[in-house]
Design an enzyme around this catalytic site. Sequence first.
Site, PDB file in Angstrom:
ATOM      1  CD  GLU A   1      12.880 -10.092 -15.799  1.00 31.30           C
ATOM      2  OE1 GLU A   1      12.629 -10.887 -14.874  1.00 31.30           O
ATOM      3  OE2 GLU A   1      12.439  -8.936 -15.811  1.00 31.30           O
TER       4      GLU A   1
ATOM      5  CE  LYS B   1       9.125  -0.901  -9.566  1.00 31.98           C
ATOM      6  NZ  LYS B   1       9.453  -1.830 -10.646  1.00 31.98           N
TER       7      LYS B   1
ATOM      8  CD  GLU C   1       6.183  -8.904 -13.669  1.00 37.50           C
ATOM      9  OE1 GLU C   1       6.449  -8.730 -12.478  1.00 37.50           O
ATOM     10  OE2 GLU C   1       6.912  -8.459 -14.582  1.00 37.50           O
TER      11      GLU C   1
ATOM     12  CG  ASN D   1       2.687  -0.460   3.447  1.00 35.35           C
ATOM     13  OD1 ASN D   1       2.192  -1.495   3.014  1.00 35.35           O
ATOM     14  ND2 ASN D   1       3.909  -0.066   3.130  1.00 35.35           N
ATOM     15  N   GLY D   2       1.101  -2.711   5.518  1.00 35.08           N
ATOM     16  CA  GLY D   2       1.672  -3.880   6.192  1.00 35.08           C
ATOM     17  C   GLY D   2       0.573  -4.827   6.655  1.00 35.08           C
TER      18      GLY D   2
ATOM     19  CE  LYS E   1       9.119  -7.719 -16.355  1.00 34.60           C
ATOM     20  NZ  LYS E   1      10.128  -7.784 -15.377  1.00 34.60           N
TER      21      LYS E   1
ATOM     22  CG  HIS F   1      13.882 -34.188 -20.516  1.00 37.64           C
ATOM     23  ND1 HIS F   1      14.097 -35.538 -20.650  1.00 37.64           N
ATOM     24  CD2 HIS F   1      15.042 -33.589 -20.879  1.00 37.64           C
ATOM     25  CE1 HIS F   1      15.349 -35.750 -21.045  1.00 37.64           C
ATOM     26  NE2 HIS F   1      15.935 -34.575 -21.199  1.00 37.64           N
TER      27      HIS F   1
ATOM     28  CB  CYS G   1      -0.884   0.014   1.234  1.00 35.23           C
ATOM     29  SG  CYS G   1      -1.821  -1.494   1.434  1.00 35.23           S
TER      30      CYS G   1
ATOM     31  NE  ARG H   1       4.378   1.702  -1.194  1.00 31.61           N
ATOM     32  CZ  ARG H   1       5.488   1.118  -0.763  1.00 31.61           C
ATOM     33  NH1 ARG H   1       6.616   1.313  -1.387  1.00 31.61           N
ATOM     34  NH2 ARG H   1       5.479   0.347   0.294  1.00 31.61           N
TER      35      ARG H   1
ATOM     36  CD1 TRP I   1      -1.574  -4.919  -4.642  1.00 34.84           C
ATOM     37  CD2 TRP I   1      -1.104  -6.053  -2.786  1.00 34.84           C
ATOM     38  NE1 TRP I   1      -1.205  -6.185  -5.001  1.00 34.84           N
ATOM     39  CE2 TRP I   1      -0.912  -6.904  -3.890  1.00 34.84           C
ATOM     40  CE3 TRP I   1      -0.875  -6.562  -1.505  1.00 34.84           C
ATOM     41  CZ2 TRP I   1      -0.501  -8.223  -3.757  1.00 34.84           C
ATOM     42  CZ3 TRP I   1      -0.463  -7.874  -1.380  1.00 34.84           C
ATOM     43  CH2 TRP I   1      -0.281  -8.698  -2.492  1.00 34.84           C
TER      44      TRP I   1
HETATM   45  C1  G6P Z   1       7.480  -7.399  -6.921  1.00 32.98           C
HETATM   46  C2  G6P Z   1       7.619  -6.571  -8.178  1.00 32.98           C
HETATM   47  C3  G6P Z   1       8.705  -7.170  -9.074  1.00 32.98           C
HETATM   48  C4  G6P Z   1      10.011  -7.289  -8.302  1.00 32.98           C
HETATM   49  C5  G6P Z   1       9.833  -8.084  -6.997  1.00 32.98           C
HETATM   50  C6  G6P Z   1      11.067  -7.992  -6.120  1.00 32.98           C
HETATM   51  O1  G6P Z   1       6.968  -8.653  -7.239  1.00 32.98           O
HETATM   52  O2  G6P Z   1       6.379  -6.509  -8.878  1.00 32.98           O
HETATM   53  O3  G6P Z   1       8.898  -6.348 -10.196  1.00 32.98           O
HETATM   54  O4  G6P Z   1      10.963  -7.921  -9.102  1.00 32.98           O
HETATM   55  O5  G6P Z   1       8.750  -7.539  -6.249  1.00 32.98           O
HETATM   56  O6  G6P Z   1      11.241  -6.658  -5.735  1.00 32.98           O
HETATM   57  P1  G6P Z   1      12.604  -6.018  -5.298  1.00 32.98           P
HETATM   58  O7  G6P Z   1      12.242  -4.576  -4.998  1.00 32.98           O
HETATM   59  O8  G6P Z   1      13.043  -6.754  -4.064  1.00 32.98           O
HETATM   60  O9  G6P Z   1      13.556  -6.147  -6.409  1.00 32.98           O
END
Ligand code: G6P
Length: 610
Positions: free
Chosen positions: A483, A605, A490, A100-101, A487, A506, A2, A27, A75
């Site tokens: 990765e 994020k 996501e 937040n938390g 992407k 496999h 949040c 966030r 969130w």
């Molecule tokens: C969330 C974000 C990702 C990020 C991950 C780790 O899932 O959406 O984009 O890679 O957290 O975050 P950090 O800030 O520890 O790299």
Amino acid sequence: MCGIVGAVSERDVQGILLEGLRRLEYRGYDSAGMAVINGGPHAQRARELGKVSALAEAVEANPLNGHLGIAHTRWATHGEPSQLNAHPHMSGDGLAIVHNGIIENYQELRDELKADGFEFTSQTDTEVVAHLIQKNYREQGSLYDAVKSAIPRLRGAYALAVVHADEPDHLVVCREGSPLVIGVGIGENFIASDQLALLPVTDRFMFLEEGDIADIRKDRIEIHDREGTPVERETNRFEHGADSAEKGEYRHFMLKEIYEQPKVIKATMEGRVTDSRVLEQALGTEAANLLDNVRHVQIIACGTSYHAGMVARYWIEELAGVPCSVEVASEFRYRKHVIQPDTLFLCISQSGETADTLAALRQAKKAGFRAALAICNVPGSSLVRESDLVIMTQAGPEIGVASTKAFTTQLTALLIFTLALARHNGLSAEREADIVSALHQVPGQVSDILALNGGIEEMSRAFMDKFHSLFLGRGSQFPVAMEGALKLKEISYIHAEAYPAGELKHGPLALVDSEMPVVTVAPNNDLVEKLKSNLEEVRARGGELFVFADKSAGVKAEEGVHVMQLPPVHEITAPIVYTVPLQLLSYHVAVLKGTDVDQPRNLAKSVTVE
Ligand code: G6P
């Protein structure tokens, strides 16, 4: 997760709070709200389900005027996204709180407060804290004391900001496990869960430490630590321009951040490499001594940062000959480990606030690792403060939830670290010079890839109506494929799986047909011939291939095989460069599908809860 913002000022705070929320929306974005105190007996509150724009419309129609306020973008953790569960939560008419938390013992507190006669209007853990503080306030008559005496009752992770209509000239904030920063103004002060929220109003910031509680007035900030001792926290200036959190000419933050990569990769190298070697002093005065003694590296991270760690493992073992293990933080923290002597603990995190990564670091510090090194993008974050050595990436603020420039700058920092470690383990000066020279070419090579944007956009059309996809890579390109798949899922919501190409037969080959696009990264290394055989296996099953290949690798376009020819790249730096076309591919697929590119559904994020 949040986002929290708050302000105490001479001027009306509604605009400051709204702009702060807009900047924090990455966030969390399922609901938003604000509470403003104007000297009257009640706190005024507005809350809306959905994005900050819905709240903006509501308060533009019915403004909340006043000089003290708090706001929140959510969130959801406890309780579905709804107006009733949106923050701020109130107790009585006067007390309002944003959080937040997660409060882990909320059920026990809820039962207790219900028995005391408090009525609950939401399913959140936050409302419990509102009533707990209100209960203390009735007994103690001071908001600061009421918050202070509530803290020992809370278990979990939180950053809280609280106001009360009866005390219209200050807000009380505290943190334990979730980030909180104070923005220092002139005759006004602010708080937020991220300094980006406050860039329009200040560039001076104080980071609260774990366990701190602060009383914030327009002309005074008083902070006490966990033991109740008054403390000063250093004020830092924000180094990047205030416009670094703006989209500018770009349609999305993600696209802007993809295009910033040549610049920020260069910035991450600055001061750390000469033409031919890595300057290990730039890694800290302790670096030389440490690197001499490291016999094993344990990397911990989450999400995209974890993929950076997986690439680094190939580098560390190949160039430094030092064994390296990589694990996601949420797994690492809940299992027993065998710790090899002289193991360096390396955390990678864009935000430096990811709850699982921090928890793993805190465990590691007690567990007998040699030292903790952080690769991080946010100065002043918890990870940076709690690590022994830090290599900052210079990506600047990353707003798009899907990480792009943070990843390529993490790789840059990791390669610099690897070269420094490798030098202590017998890497020749010639080989180091060869790789450093390759690293200097990366910004230019990334620019060359960006110039292929039109062709990649064209390619992306083939994904529009697909539900599944497969990403293949070999060696250090396997994490690049992972990765790429991350992407795509996501931001486009297409199911994407990554496999080491050699594993294809496999299992995943069973899934391949004309409805399953297969994306492959193929630099011209010693695995390319093997990779070509894997591509044949896909073609033979009618699978459509999308190949990003080195011009000289000899992968030819034909029916069902789309090839994007890339400029030649050094084998070691190839993972950095080959990531970029996959970012662009996902971006364009998402734009074509019309998803919310910068704020994909259900994600946030910075994951500051477990
Ligand atoms: C969330 C974000 C990702 C990020 C991950 C780790 O899932 O959406 O984009 O890679 O957290 O975050 P950090 O800030 O520890 O790299």
